[in-house]
Motif scaffolding. Structure first.
Motif, PDB file in Angstrom:
ATOM      1  N   GLU A  39       0.829  -1.210   0.000  1.00  0.00           N
ATOM      2  CA  GLU A  39       0.000   0.000   0.000  1.00  0.00           C
ATOM      3  C   GLU A  39       0.864   1.262   0.000  1.00  0.00           C
ATOM      4  N   LYS A  40       1.938   1.272   0.752  1.00  0.00           N
ATOM      5  CA  LYS A  40       2.827   2.433   0.782  1.00  0.00           C
ATOM      6  C   LYS A  40       3.512   2.646  -0.567  1.00  0.00           C
ATOM      7  N   PHE A  41       3.876   1.545  -1.209  1.00  0.00           N
ATOM      8  CA  PHE A  41       4.484   1.637  -2.543  1.00  0.00           C
ATOM      9  C   PHE A  41       3.459   2.212  -3.522  1.00  0.00           C
ATOM     10  N   HIS A  42       2.197   1.769  -3.401  1.00  0.00           N
ATOM     11  CA  HIS A  42       1.124   2.303  -4.246  1.00  0.00           C
ATOM     12  C   HIS A  42       0.985   3.812  -4.047  1.00  0.00           C
ATOM     13  N   ILE A  43       1.042   4.242  -2.808  1.00  0.00           N
ATOM     14  CA  ILE A  43       0.920   5.675  -2.503  1.00  0.00           C
ATOM     15  C   ILE A  43       2.055   6.451  -3.166  1.00  0.00           C
ATOM     16  N   PHE A  44       3.277   5.909  -3.070  1.00  0.00           N
ATOM     17  CA  PHE A  44       4.429   6.572  -3.696  1.00  0.00           C
ATOM     18  C   PHE A  44       4.245   6.675  -5.214  1.00  0.00           C
ATOM     19  N   LEU A  45       3.865   5.569  -5.846  1.00  0.00           N
ATOM     20  CA  LEU A  45       3.675   5.587  -7.301  1.00  0.00           C
ATOM     21  C   LEU A  45       2.587   6.591  -7.705  1.00  0.00           C
ATOM     22  N   ASN A  46       1.545   6.640  -6.913  1.00  0.00           N
ATOM     23  CA  ASN A  46       0.461   7.580  -7.196  1.00  0.00           C
ATOM     24  C   ASN A  46       0.935   9.028  -7.046  1.00  0.00           C
ATOM     25  N   LEU A  47       1.728   9.307  -6.018  1.00  0.00           N
ATOM     26  CA  LEU A  47       2.217  10.665  -5.778  1.00  0.00           C
ATOM     27  C   LEU A  47       3.142  11.154  -6.887  1.00  0.00           C
ATOM     28  N   ILE A  48       3.890  10.243  -7.506  1.00  0.00           N
ATOM     29  CA  ILE A  48       4.788  10.677  -8.592  1.00  0.00           C
ATOM     30  C   ILE A  48       4.092  10.626  -9.951  1.00  0.00           C
ATOM     31  N   GLY A  49       2.788  10.268  -9.949  1.00  0.00           N
ATOM     32  CA  GLY A  49       2.007  10.285 -11.177  1.00  0.00           C
ATOM     33  C   GLY A  49       2.204   9.081 -12.079  1.00  0.00           C
ATOM     34  N   ALA A  50       2.639   7.932 -11.515  1.00  0.00           N
ATOM     35  CA  ALA A  50       2.832   6.726 -12.332  1.00  0.00           C
ATOM     36  C   ALA A  50       1.484   6.207 -12.823  1.00  0.00           C
ATOM     37  N   THR A  51       1.434   5.799 -14.082  1.00  0.00           N
ATOM     38  CA  THR A  51       0.217   5.250 -14.671  1.00  0.00           C
ATOM     39  C   THR A  51       0.367   3.750 -14.875  1.00  0.00           C
ATOM     40  N   LYS A  52      -0.708   3.100 -15.288  1.00  0.00           N
ATOM     41  CA  LYS A  52      -0.676   1.654 -15.490  1.00  0.00           C
ATOM     42  C   LYS A  52       0.030   1.262 -16.787  1.00  0.00           C
ATOM     43  N   GLU A  53       0.437   2.262 -17.561  1.00  0.00           N
ATOM     44  CA  GLU A  53       1.220   1.968 -18.757  1.00  0.00           C
ATOM     45  C   GLU A  53       2.720   2.099 -18.472  1.00  0.00           C
ATOM     46  N   ASP A  54       3.062   2.649 -17.300  1.00  0.00           N
ATOM     47  CA  ASP A  54       4.467   2.854 -16.964  1.00  0.00           C
ATOM     48  C   ASP A  54       5.136   1.543 -16.578  1.00  0.00           C
ATOM     49  N   LYS A  55       6.471   1.555 -16.609  1.00  0.00           N
ATOM     50  CA  LYS A  55       7.254   0.366 -16.302  1.00  0.00           C
ATOM     51  C   LYS A  55       8.087   0.597 -15.043  1.00  0.00           C
ATOM     52  N   VAL A  56       8.201  -0.451 -14.233  1.00  0.00           N
ATOM     53  CA  VAL A  56       9.054  -0.441 -13.046  1.00  0.00           C
ATOM     54  C   VAL A  56      10.055  -1.577 -13.176  1.00  0.00           C
ATOM     55  N   ALA A  57      11.341  -1.233 -13.309  1.00  0.00           N
ATOM     56  CA  ALA A  57      12.395  -2.240 -13.438  1.00  0.00           C
ATOM     57  C   ALA A  57      12.834  -2.701 -12.056  1.00  0.00           C
ATOM     58  N   LEU A  58      13.201  -3.964 -11.959  1.00  0.00           N
ATOM     59  CA  LEU A  58      13.587  -4.571 -10.683  1.00  0.00           C
ATOM     60  C   LEU A  58      14.838  -5.402 -10.908  1.00  0.00           C
ATOM     61  N   CYS A  59      15.971  -4.925 -10.376  1.00  0.00           N
ATOM     62  CA  CYS A  59      17.249  -5.612 -10.599  1.00  0.00           C
ATOM     63  C   CYS A  59      18.028  -5.666  -9.294  1.00  0.00           C
ATOM     64  N   ALA A  60      17.990  -6.804  -8.633  1.00  0.00           N
ATOM     65  CA  ALA A  60      18.694  -7.000  -7.366  1.00  0.00           C
ATOM     66  C   ALA A  60      18.733  -8.488  -7.063  1.00  0.00           C
ATOM     67  N   LYS A  61      19.575  -8.869  -6.124  1.00  0.00           N
ATOM     68  CA  LYS A  61      19.605 -10.266  -5.705  1.00  0.00           C
ATOM     69  C   LYS A  61      18.296 -10.620  -5.009  1.00  0.00           C
ATOM     70  N   ASN A  62      17.988 -11.905  -4.983  1.00  0.00           N
ATOM     71  CA  ASN A  62      16.764 -12.365  -4.310  1.00  0.00           C
ATOM     72  C   ASN A  62      16.716 -11.873  -2.870  1.00  0.00           C
ATOM     73  N   SER A  63      15.561 -11.375  -2.477  1.00  0.00           N
ATOM     74  CA  SER A  63      15.363 -10.971  -1.086  1.00  0.00           C
ATOM     75  C   SER A  63      13.879 -10.780  -0.840  1.00  0.00           C
ATOM     76  N   ALA A  64      13.504 -10.701   0.438  1.00  0.00           N
ATOM     77  CA  ALA A  64      12.104 -10.449   0.779  1.00  0.00           C
ATOM     78  C   ALA A  64      11.650  -9.116   0.210  1.00  0.00           C
ATOM     79  N   ARG A  65      12.515  -8.113   0.231  1.00  0.00           N
ATOM     80  CA  ARG A  65      12.136  -6.794  -0.293  1.00  0.00           C
ATOM     81  C   ARG A  65      12.034  -6.786  -1.820  1.00  0.00           C
ATOM     82  N   TRP A  66      12.798  -7.671  -2.491  1.00  0.00           N
ATOM     83  CA  TRP A  66      12.609  -7.844  -3.938  1.00  0.00           C
ATOM     84  C   TRP A  66      11.173  -8.296  -4.172  1.00  0.00           C
TER      85      TRP A  66
END
Length: 547
Positions: A39-66
């Motif tokens: 929910e907090k991540f959703h709030i952040f994305l909404n505050l920066i104006g991210a849309t459902k067409e935008d892309k979020v890249a994820l590049c890190a070693k395996n972890s719970a936060r990944w």
């Protein structure tokens, strides 16, 4: 078919205070904590104006936060772009830019090696270590990050609870993620996976696996690859299972320590892991002269095999119901022994383009040397005049199949037949019961000068059965077939082999293997490699490097 978000919502609400995601010997999140972070991540994305067409890249070693980051971006509706942490920095720069990602979630070590100038669309870079901002394109990003906790508290003045968890499920046909199968800078192949494809794989896993609240699993495969993502992460977390991340390469010591503590209900891995265990732990025992005699005596044989089975399963934590292998073929000799021990193993079939599953069968019904039957929501055909006897390309169609390659229409067109079936590039047969048998990759097949087909994988399986051979590659060179071997140097030294002894051993192996092959498929020579073969994330050898 049920949307996987429905399963996720149910798992969160019914297991609110139970462990959901954890780093082995590190931090842990309950299902309720995961939901709050989403929910907090959703709030952040909404505050920066991210849309459902935008892309979020994820590049890190395996972890719970990944895992939290993936679920956050995916449930918000943005397209997730998992990028393997093992890719070189230049490739990560390129793929982040090629995907048009506006947010990158990574760790500080990877971020130090990247060049923001090569990723001009990025507006924010978020740390997987603590969700802090590593880079902001402008002050509005910092402001949005600083406001998240305040907005969260204002939105849920009575506290955030199970009743507040609900995700948009009206998006089955929409793009859920882009999974790159290559880190190269020229025409990268970003596989476009829809939400329905993820849901189909998860629903099938829920049908055939026994995971339930209270169970745990150890994640050892890269989550940026569809195999690990679907079956070591998305399926378990939607079933109420706790997922535990090793966070580093699964060495035998680390893996067994984790298994002993966590006691997973299933193992999901690649054949190489089990083959190494067989070769190093089991083969030396059953190869002893007296054991060779005993395993041929009815009654005694069964007692020995039962003991081996119990010892293995106990070393895996003692709670294993299924061992699932995929990503490559299991060595036939090893498979034969596993069957005799009655290990609860099976070998599936899939690829990134299938999100990833195409073939599976429960271990009790698994047919040796097959890779299961076609899964729900998918059809299979063999492109040959007689699929029972004549090898042809395995072709697929159905809900699991990708939409195509991102911004690569030429590759997309080449991947499908004129009537819409995915060309897997794998060669195989289909028996009368629907079991799929893979003979090899079409691009690996060797066509001899007299028109005969030779499948390198079959010869490699024979070579890999030899005591000192760790792995091998068979390839064609100027009208001949050559075997490249990586040997167990420590074992050779321990057993007193010098250069002459190794040369004699190679001659014996060459003669032994060639006796099992038709004249047109025999090896002309064997060559020793100084280093292990380079691997893909699913531990397949990068064969193209050795041609």
């Amino acid at each position: 078919m049920q949307h996987y978000f429905s399963r996720l919502e149910k798992a969160i609400k019914e297991n609110w205070n139970s462990k959901a995601l954890a780093d082995f010997r590190g931090e842990s999140f309950t299902y309720g904590q995961v939901a709050a972070e989403i929910e907090k991540f959703h709030i952040f994305l909404n505050l920066i104006g991210a849309t459902k067409e935008d892309k979020v890249a994820l590049c890190a070693k395996n972890s719970a936060r990944w895992a939290v980051s993936f679920l956050s971006a995916n449930t918000y509706g943005t397209v997730v772009v998992p990028i393997l942490a093992d890719f070189n920095p230049k490739s990560i720069n390129h793929l982040t830019d090629h995907s048009e990602s506006i947010v990158l979630v990574t760790d500080s070590e990877i971020w130090k090696k990247l060049d923001i100038k090569e990723m001009p669309r990025l507006r924010a870079v978020i740390s997987t270590e603590n969700f802090s901002i590593l880079y902001a394109a402008d002050d509005s990003i910092i402001k949005a990050s600083d406001q998240v906790e305040k907005v969260f508290a204002q939105k849920y003045p009575g506290g955030f609870g199970p009743q507040n968890v609900e995700y948009d499920k009206d998006n089955d046909k929409k793009l859920a993620l882009i999974n790159y199968t290559s880190g190269t800078t020229s025409a990268p192949k970003g596989v476009m996976i829809r939400y329905e494809s993820l849901s189909s794989n998860i629903e099938f896993a829920a049908k055939v696996l026994s995971g339930a609240p209270g169970d745990e699993i150890v994640s050892m495969l890269p989550m940026a690859h569809m195999y690990g993502m679907s079956f070591e992460f998305l399926y378990p977390v939607t079933a109420g299972v706790a997922v535990n991340y090793l966070g580093k390469a699964p060495t035998p010591t680390l893996l067994l320590a984790a298994m002993a503590k966590i006691k997973p209900f299933a193992i999901i891995t690649v054949p190489m892991v089990l083959e190494k265990i067989f070769k190093n732990k089991i083969l030396p025992v059953i190869s002893k002269p007296h054991m060779k005699v005993l395993v041929h005596i009815p009654g005694i044989r069964e007692v020995i095999f039962k003991k081996i089975r119990e010892t293995l399963l106990t070393s895996f934590g003692g709670n294993i119901t299924t061992i699932i292998m995929g990503g490559a073929a299991l060595n036939p000799e090893v498979e034969k022994w596993f069957k005799r021990f009655r290990l609860p193993f099976t070998v599936g079939y899939g690829m990134t383009e299938g999100a990833p599953l195409f073939g599976y069968e429960a271990w009790e019904k698994f047919v040796p040397q097959s890779c299961g039957k076609v899964v729900d929501n998918v059809e299979v055909r063999i492109d040959s005049e007689n699929p029972l006897k004549v090898v042809g390309e395995i072709q697929m169609r159905g809900i699991n199949v990708m939409s195509g390659y991102y911004k690569n229409p030429e590759a997309t067109e080449a991947a499908f037949t004129e009537d819409g079936w995915l060309r897997t590039g794998d060669l195989g047969l289909l028996d009368k019961d629907g079991n799929i048998f893979i003979k090899g990759r079409s691009k690996n097949m060797i066509l001899t000068s007299n028109g005969q087909n030779v499948y390198p994988e079959e010869i490699e399986a024979m070579l890999n059965n030899e005591t000192y051979v760790v792995e091998s590659v068979v390839l064609a060179r100027v009208n001949s077939i050559v075997g490249l071997l990586y040997l167990d140097a420590d074992k050779l030294k321990a057993d007193g082999y010098d250069a002459d002894g190794i040369s004699d051993m190679l001659d014996i192996i060459l003669s032994k293997v060639n006796k099992q092959l038709p004249a047109y498929g025999r090896l002309s020579k064997l060559e020793i490699m100084d280093q292990p073969f380079e691997k893909t994330p699913k531990m397949s050898i990068k064969r193209f490097l050795y041609r």
